[in-house]
Design an enzyme around this catalytic site. Structure first.
Site, PDB file in Angstrom:
ATOM      1  N   HIS A 159      -5.224 -14.733  -9.716  1.00 51.78           N
ATOM      2  CA  HIS A 159      -6.684 -14.688  -9.583  1.00 51.78           C
ATOM      3  C   HIS A 159      -7.279 -15.683 -10.581  1.00 51.78           C
ATOM      4  CE1 HIS A 159      -6.599 -11.302  -6.786  1.00 51.78           C
ATOM      5  NE2 HIS A 159      -5.526 -10.930  -7.475  1.00 51.78           N
ATOM      6  N   GLY A 214     -11.011  -8.396  -9.219  1.00 52.58           N
ATOM      7  CA  GLY A 214     -11.457  -7.054  -9.584  1.00 52.58           C
ATOM      8  C   GLY A 214     -12.893  -6.773  -9.224  1.00 52.58           C
ATOM      9  N   ARG A 245      -9.506  -0.509   0.263  1.00 53.69           N
ATOM     10  CA  ARG A 245     -10.461  -1.588  -0.018  1.00 53.69           C
ATOM     11  C   ARG A 245     -10.457  -2.668   1.066  1.00 53.69           C
ATOM     12  NH1 ARG A 245      -7.685  -2.778  -5.613  1.00 53.69           N
ATOM     13  NH2 ARG A 245      -6.008  -1.891  -4.385  1.00 53.69           N
ATOM     14  N   ARG A 279       4.847  -1.515  -5.022  1.00 51.26           N
ATOM     15  CA  ARG A 279       3.798  -0.651  -5.592  1.00 51.26           C
ATOM     16  C   ARG A 279       4.107   0.832  -5.459  1.00 51.26           C
ATOM     17  NH1 ARG A 279      -1.379  -2.643  -3.617  1.00 51.26           N
ATOM     18  NH2 ARG A 279      -2.143  -1.158  -5.122  1.00 51.26           N
ATOM     19  N   ASP A 287       0.256 -11.619  -9.864  1.00 51.32           N
ATOM     20  CA  ASP A 287      -1.066 -11.005  -9.677  1.00 51.32           C
ATOM     21  C   ASP A 287      -1.915 -11.219 -10.932  1.00 51.32           C
ATOM     22  OD1 ASP A 287      -3.017  -9.759  -8.174  1.00 51.32           O
ATOM     23  OD2 ASP A 287      -2.282  -7.731  -8.505  1.00 51.32           O
TER      24      ASP A 287
HETATM   25 ZN    ZN Z   1      -3.671  -7.715  -4.267  1.00 53.10          ZN
END
Ligand code: ZN
Length: 396
Positions: A68, A73, A168, A232, A290
């Site tokens: 990112h 976020g 999301r 995850r 990430d």
């Molecule tokens: Zn992601």
């Protein structure tokens, strides 16, 4: 930028290209590796920086396919938008090529800003690409279409990170995911790029179901998609193993690990070990950090209860754990963050130590695997464990 040509000669270093080539001497001119050999000598009568590689190993610079770059976020409100990445935090993580992405927020963050950041990082010395889009479908682009962005904008190598099986995500129909993958694929074909879709997979119960059905019912190859965050949780990880054994590729997120609050995660180095033991081909596994994404923590009802920022350092730490703790060979461990990523992203001058390739190189201590030196496009960025090149607004 002013171009000055310079020679660099690293002598007596153990090269993992990533295959084990034993002790070598290596010469690069400006940004390219031009010669390598055990009896190679430095050029005479030309100014050359000579670096002693004894006691060190030399590996290709890591390619981090999911960072990112301008932050991410925001799931806990505006105060939880994560900050931009600095050059030296990338280089000191052993990363010389990054692929930037947006994330949950495709409204207050823009693909245009991400493109500008990638160009800035290139000016500062590393190699940077981006994905067009963010979590949602239809996904934001620069030109109005994923296909056009990939064809017309040099830095855009695919679409991402598109969210799947996540609270999301845009909860789009399966056909919309399929169309987006097709758009990226044709865009990639027409521009000689990967046209990959970097697919964020969440904790949702459907896991990789959509991808499996799309692969079974369309002409789209499995490897057009790079599903990430596969470690995850245990259930998704097992699905990922099946996906990779059936011809897909899986991306393990080094920043998703139990010690950083992801209590359900499979530790990245352990995930690699287990995948290999289960018979997943080595070239079907990649890893990304990430970096600078948020690490939001949700309760069972999906309410945000905390937020952290992921570090890119986790990738190097997990590579070392693969070698030291999991007893994976240096060649295999390094392939997962270099050659494999270069192949899936079609970065033809990256990920290998070979004549004609970019001089993106890491030197690590042969005993402890501590990172001592980093070269990005031939430029010495980290020397004796300390960054010597900084981003424009870093104060040190
Ligand atoms: Zn992601």
């Amino acid at each position: 930028m002013k171009a000055t040509l310079f020679f660099t000669f690293i002598k007596d270093v153990h090269v993992y290209a990533p295959e084990d080539l034993g002790r070598q001497n290596i010469l690069f001119l400006d940004n390219k590796i031009i010669a390598m050999g055990s009896a190679l000598t430095p050029p005479t009568n030309l100014s050359t920086e000579i670096i002693d590689g004894s006691g060190k190993i030399l590996v290709p610079g890591f390619i981090d396919s999911h960072v990112h770059l301008i932050g991410g976020g925001g799931e806990g409100g505006f105060a939880t938008r994560t900050p931009e990445v600095n050059l030296s935090s990338i280089t000191t993580s052993g990363v010389t090529t990054v692929v930037g992405c947006l994330g949950t927020d495709g409204v207050t963050r823009h693909v245009e800003s991400l493109l500008a950041k990638a160009r800035g990082l290139e000016d500062e010395g590393i190699t940077a690409y981006i994905y067009t889009g963010s979590y949602e479908i239809p996904t934001p682009t620069i030109t109005g279409s994923v296909r056009k962005d990939i064809i017309l904008i040099d830095k855009v190598i695919g679409a991402g990170e598109i969210a799947l099986s996540d609270h999301r995500s845009s909860q789009s129909a399966r056909s919309e995911y399929r169309s987006l993958i097709a758009e990226a694929r044709v865009g990639g074909m027409l521009s000689g790029k990967a046209g990959i879709v970097d697919m964020h997979v969440g904790d949702g119960k459907d896991g990789l179901k959509y991808l499996s059905i799309i692969a079974a019912k369309s002409e789209l190859p499995k490897r057009q998609v790079l599903p990430t965050h596969i470690n995850r949780n245990e259930a998704l990880f097992l699905e990922g193993i099946a996906w990779a054994k059936a011809g897909g590729v899986i991306d393990i997120t080094s920043g998703v690990r139990p010690k950083e609050g992801s209590s359900k995660a499979v530790k990245p180095s352990t995930a690699v070990k287990r995948a290999l033991e289960e018979g997943v081909p080595l070239d079907a596994i990649t890893m990304s950090s990430d970096g600078n994404g948020s690490v939001p923590r949700f309760d069972e009802k999906g309410i945000t209860i905390g937020v952290g920022v992921a570090t890119q350092k986790s990738m190097l730490e997990e590579v070392i754990d693969m070698i030291v703790e999991e007893k994976i060979s240096i060649t295999s461990a390094v392939s997962i963050v270099t050659k494999n990523v270069a192949d899936i992203l079609k970065l033809h001058t990256k990920g290998r130590i070979k004549e004609g390739m970019d001089a993106d190189l890491l030197m690590l201590d042969e005993q402890t695997f501590e990172l001592t030196d980093v070269f990005a496009r031939g430029k010495h960025m980290v020397k004796d464990k300390k960054p010597i090149v900084f981003g424009t607004f870093e104060h040190n």
